[in-house]
Structures are given as C-alpha cells and as structure tokens.
Design a protein around this motif. Sequence first.
Motif, PDB file in Angstrom:
ATOM      1  N   GLU A   1      10.976  73.504 -42.678  1.00 15.71           N
ATOM      2  CA  GLU A   1      10.687  73.013 -44.188  1.00 15.71           C
ATOM      3  C   GLU A   1       9.607  72.423 -43.356  1.00 15.71           C
ATOM      4  O   GLU A   1       9.044  72.354 -43.948  1.00 15.71           O
ATOM      5  N   VAL A   2       9.286  71.549 -41.946  1.00 17.63           N
ATOM      6  CA  VAL A   2       8.811  70.550 -41.881  1.00 17.63           C
ATOM      7  C   VAL A   2       8.024  71.313 -40.962  1.00 17.63           C
ATOM      8  O   VAL A   2       6.610  70.619 -40.617  1.00 17.63           O
ATOM      9  N   GLY A   3       7.972  72.293 -40.659  1.00 18.78           N
ATOM     10  CA  GLY A   3       6.773  73.135 -38.695  1.00 18.78           C
ATOM     11  C   GLY A   3       5.996  73.399 -39.349  1.00 18.78           C
ATOM     12  O   GLY A   3       5.919  74.303 -41.090  1.00 18.78           O
ATOM     13  N   THR A   4       4.615  73.602 -39.470  1.00 19.82           N
ATOM     14  CA  THR A   4       3.448  74.296 -38.820  1.00 19.82           C
ATOM     15  C   THR A   4       2.960  75.683 -38.110  1.00 19.82           C
ATOM     16  O   THR A   4       3.041  74.789 -36.844  1.00 19.82           O
ATOM     17  N   LEU A   5       3.048  76.663 -38.658  1.00 16.11           N
ATOM     18  CA  LEU A   5       2.385  77.699 -37.248  1.00 16.11           C
ATOM     19  C   LEU A   5       1.712  77.694 -36.794  1.00 16.11           C
ATOM     20  O   LEU A   5       0.718  77.367 -38.403  1.00 16.11           O
ATOM     21  N   LYS A   6       1.283  78.177 -36.083  1.00 13.07           N
ATOM     22  CA  LYS A   6      -0.454  77.625 -34.741  1.00 13.07           C
ATOM     23  C   LYS A   6      -0.412  79.047 -34.204  1.00 13.07           C
ATOM     24  O   LYS A   6       0.630  79.227 -33.671  1.00 13.07           O
ATOM     25  N   ASP A   7      -1.567  79.607 -34.286  1.00  9.76           N
ATOM     26  CA  ASP A   7      -2.003  80.380 -33.503  1.00  9.76           C
ATOM     27  C   ASP A   7      -3.276  80.209 -32.517  1.00  9.76           C
ATOM     28  O   ASP A   7      -4.128  79.958 -32.958  1.00  9.76           O
ATOM     29  N   VAL A   8      -2.649  80.288 -31.489  1.00  8.29           N
ATOM     30  CA  VAL A   8      -3.902  79.824 -30.479  1.00  8.29           C
ATOM     31  C   VAL A   8      -4.797  80.609 -29.207  1.00  8.29           C
ATOM     32  O   VAL A   8      -3.636  81.479 -28.955  1.00  8.29           O
ATOM     33  N   PRO A   9      -5.824  81.071 -29.535  1.00  9.84           N
ATOM     34  CA  PRO A   9      -6.101  82.571 -28.821  1.00  9.84           C
ATOM     35  C   PRO A   9      -6.413  82.036 -27.269  1.00  9.84           C
ATOM     36  O   PRO A   9      -5.821  80.882 -27.086  1.00  9.84           O
ATOM     37  N   LYS A  10      -6.186  82.623 -26.633  1.00 15.70           N
ATOM     38  CA  LYS A  10      -6.323  82.563 -24.669  1.00 15.70           C
ATOM     39  C   LYS A  10      -7.128  82.323 -24.925  1.00 15.70           C
ATOM     40  O   LYS A  10      -8.580  82.219 -24.667  1.00 15.70           O
ATOM     41  N   GLY A  11      -7.197  80.903 -23.795  1.00 14.89           N
ATOM     42  CA  GLY A  11      -8.247  80.267 -23.378  1.00 14.89           C
ATOM     43  C   GLY A  11      -8.531  78.781 -23.731  1.00 14.89           C
ATOM     44  O   GLY A  11      -9.347  78.330 -23.092  1.00 14.89           O
ATOM     45  N   SER A  12      -8.057  79.297 -25.355  1.00 15.26           N
ATOM     46  CA  SER A  12      -8.304  77.621 -26.205  1.00 15.26           C
ATOM     47  C   SER A  12      -7.553  76.181 -25.483  1.00 15.26           C
ATOM     48  O   SER A  12      -6.755  76.593 -25.114  1.00 15.26           O
ATOM     49  N   GLU A  13      -9.150  75.220 -25.960  1.00 12.17           N
ATOM     50  CA  GLU A  13      -7.817  74.120 -25.708  1.00 12.17           C
ATOM     51  C   GLU A  13      -6.468  73.315 -26.694  1.00 12.17           C
ATOM     52  O   GLU A  13      -7.721  73.620 -27.835  1.00 12.17           O
ATOM     53  N   MET A  14      -5.889  73.194 -26.057  1.00 16.09           N
ATOM     54  CA  MET A  14      -4.698  72.434 -27.617  1.00 16.09           C
ATOM     55  C   MET A  14      -4.941  71.422 -27.198  1.00 16.09           C
ATOM     56  O   MET A  14      -4.392  70.182 -28.163  1.00 16.09           O
TER      57      MET A  14
ATOM     58  N   LEU B   1       7.075  76.337 -28.714  1.00 12.68           N
ATOM     59  CA  LEU B   1       5.985  77.549 -28.574  1.00 12.68           C
ATOM     60  C   LEU B   1       7.047  78.987 -28.797  1.00 12.68           C
ATOM     61  O   LEU B   1       8.388  79.472 -28.465  1.00 12.68           O
ATOM     62  N   LEU B   2       6.446  79.246 -29.544  1.00 12.69           N
ATOM     63  CA  LEU B   2       7.535  80.916 -29.942  1.00 12.69           C
ATOM     64  C   LEU B   2       7.195  81.948 -28.881  1.00 12.69           C
ATOM     65  O   LEU B   2       7.854  82.915 -29.151  1.00 12.69           O
ATOM     66  N   ASP B   3       6.075  81.905 -28.870  1.00 16.86           N
ATOM     67  CA  ASP B   3       5.327  82.836 -28.379  1.00 16.86           C
ATOM     68  C   ASP B   3       3.845  82.715 -27.341  1.00 16.86           C
ATOM     69  O   ASP B   3       3.212  81.831 -27.836  1.00 16.86           O
ATOM     70  N   GLY B   4       3.741  83.562 -25.935  1.00 18.26           N
ATOM     71  CA  GLY B   4       2.569  83.213 -25.281  1.00 18.26           C
ATOM     72  C   GLY B   4       3.250  82.657 -23.709  1.00 18.26           C
ATOM     73  O   GLY B   4       4.833  81.848 -23.712  1.00 18.26           O
ATOM     74  N   ALA B   5       2.372  81.524 -23.838  1.00 21.00           N
ATOM     75  CA  ALA B   5       2.223  80.286 -22.721  1.00 21.00           C
ATOM     76  C   ALA B   5       0.783  79.174 -22.540  1.00 21.00           C
ATOM     77  O   ALA B   5      -0.165  79.455 -22.820  1.00 21.00           O
ATOM     78  N   VAL B   6       1.437  78.316 -22.316  1.00 20.55           N
ATOM     79  CA  VAL B   6       0.443  77.444 -21.914  1.00 20.55           C
ATOM     80  C   VAL B   6       0.573  76.735 -20.543  1.00 20.55           C
ATOM     81  O   VAL B   6       1.102  76.161 -20.520  1.00 20.55           O
ATOM     82  N   LYS B   7      -0.983  76.203 -20.352  1.00 22.92           N
ATOM     83  CA  LYS B   7      -1.082  75.506 -18.887  1.00 22.92           C
ATOM     84  C   LYS B   7      -1.411  74.022 -19.658  1.00 22.92           C
ATOM     85  O   LYS B   7      -2.037  73.545 -19.591  1.00 22.92           O
ATOM     86  N   ILE B   8      -0.578  73.076 -18.332  1.00 18.59           N
ATOM     87  CA  ILE B   8      -0.857  72.051 -18.475  1.00 18.59           C
ATOM     88  C   ILE B   8      -1.665  71.572 -16.956  1.00 18.59           C
ATOM     89  O   ILE B   8      -1.397  71.855 -16.143  1.00 18.59           O
ATOM     90  N   MET B   9      -2.083  70.192 -16.932  1.00 10.97           N
ATOM     91  CA  MET B   9      -3.273  69.644 -16.553  1.00 10.97           C
ATOM     92  C   MET B   9      -3.395  68.440 -16.889  1.00 10.97           C
ATOM     93  O   MET B   9      -3.285  67.854 -17.069  1.00 10.97           O
ATOM     94  N   ARG B  10      -3.590  67.514 -15.491  1.00 11.22           N
ATOM     95  CA  ARG B  10      -4.576  66.649 -15.150  1.00 11.22           C
ATOM     96  C   ARG B  10      -5.409  67.134 -14.825  1.00 11.22           C
ATOM     97  O   ARG B  10      -6.262  67.815 -13.905  1.00 11.22           O
TER      98      ARG B  10
END
Length: 211
Positions: free
Chosen positions: A23-36, A49-58
């Motif tokens: 009800e409250v969530g918003t689906l979002k597609d993010v291409p590979k290499g995009s800064e989120m 996350l529903l699919d894919g992978a995200v890299k977390i960095m400092r």
Amino acid sequence: MRNIIEANYGHLFEKELITEIIEVGTLKDVPKGSEMMQIGQYIKSMPLLLDGAVKIMREDEDGFELLLYYIEKGETCSMTLNCCLNQKRSEIKAVAEKDTELVMIPIQKMEEWMAKYRSWRNFVLDSYNERMNELLDVIDVIAFKKMDERLLDYLKNKLKFTEDKIIKSTHQDIAYDLHTSRVVISRLLKTLEKKGNIILHRNSVEVVNID
C-alpha cells in the motif's frame, strides 16, 4: 507487486505487513552503475531489495572510496535505517552493482512498524547485527590481511553477482573499492594471471580458479 514481495520477504513478514508494504511502497528500478545514494543527503525512504545488488561504500576527505558491504535481494541497508530513524544525513554512498529492483518505504512507517509488527522489529535488529559483523570483517581485513589476500576476497565476493565468471571492472575500479592504487592492483592481478587464477581482458577480469 505482491508476488515479488512475498517471494523475497514472505518468510519474514506477516501477511498484514506485506499488505501495508504494498500500500505505501514505491517500486523503483535502478540500472547497473547508477548512484542511488550520496554522502551528505537526507534519506526520506528506506529500500527493500527485490532483485539485484547494491554496493555500499565510505568516502574519505580526498574522495577515495572503501567498499563496506553488499546488499542483496531480501535485505536492506542498516546504515540507511539509522539515517532514516535519526533523520541524519547519509554517511555512505550506494551504487547499483547490477540492475536492481527495490521497493522504497516512507520513513514515517518505520517507527510505526517497529511497535506494530514483531517481524519488522526482528528484521531491523537482524539487519543491524548482520551489517555490524560485516563491518567488523572489513576492519579485520584492513588491519590483518595483506593486499593480495584482500584482492582475492574481493574477487570472490564479486563472483556472486556474475554468471559467466567475468568481472566487469577496470583495475582502477578495483583500486577504488579496496582503497589502494591502480598500480598495486595491476601488479597483483598480473601475478594472479601468471599463476593461472585469472585471465585479464580489457576492462574485465575472467576468473579461472581462486578457490
């Protein structure tokens, strides 16, 4: 949306919580290499996350980056949770490691669900615990492992996100992630190639055997 959310989170959340996410969530597609997410920005929603992978960095004051951990489907980012709950600016940078699909949850729902759903509370606490263990691993690696060992661990982790054993990263990309110089990475990669562990291609590394 229900099917994919239930496939990834149905074993964790009650049906009532799944319904609220839809009800409250918003689906979002993010291409590979995009800064989120950028360092310094305010976070108004948290990702599941529903699919894919995200890299977390400092990132340090000179702009050099250090890879902290990856988020995969069925997970969220505990550092994002912390920024949301405390209304703080982000202290991390997030980049899509591959094409990624996620559902964004408004921050105002987070505290409400912490009190309302035990499964959500457990999910948040487990996420904090898991990421803390991963951050401790990063500290151990930096403090106690040599760069060649760190590089091997890095390549093994990257293999999780490719099906053909081709890691599409330049020597400079790898150097950024490991917070070292391109010259050092190039030298170590060439050593691995001579040993028959990898094959170097233009802007990619083919893994042969690094078990």
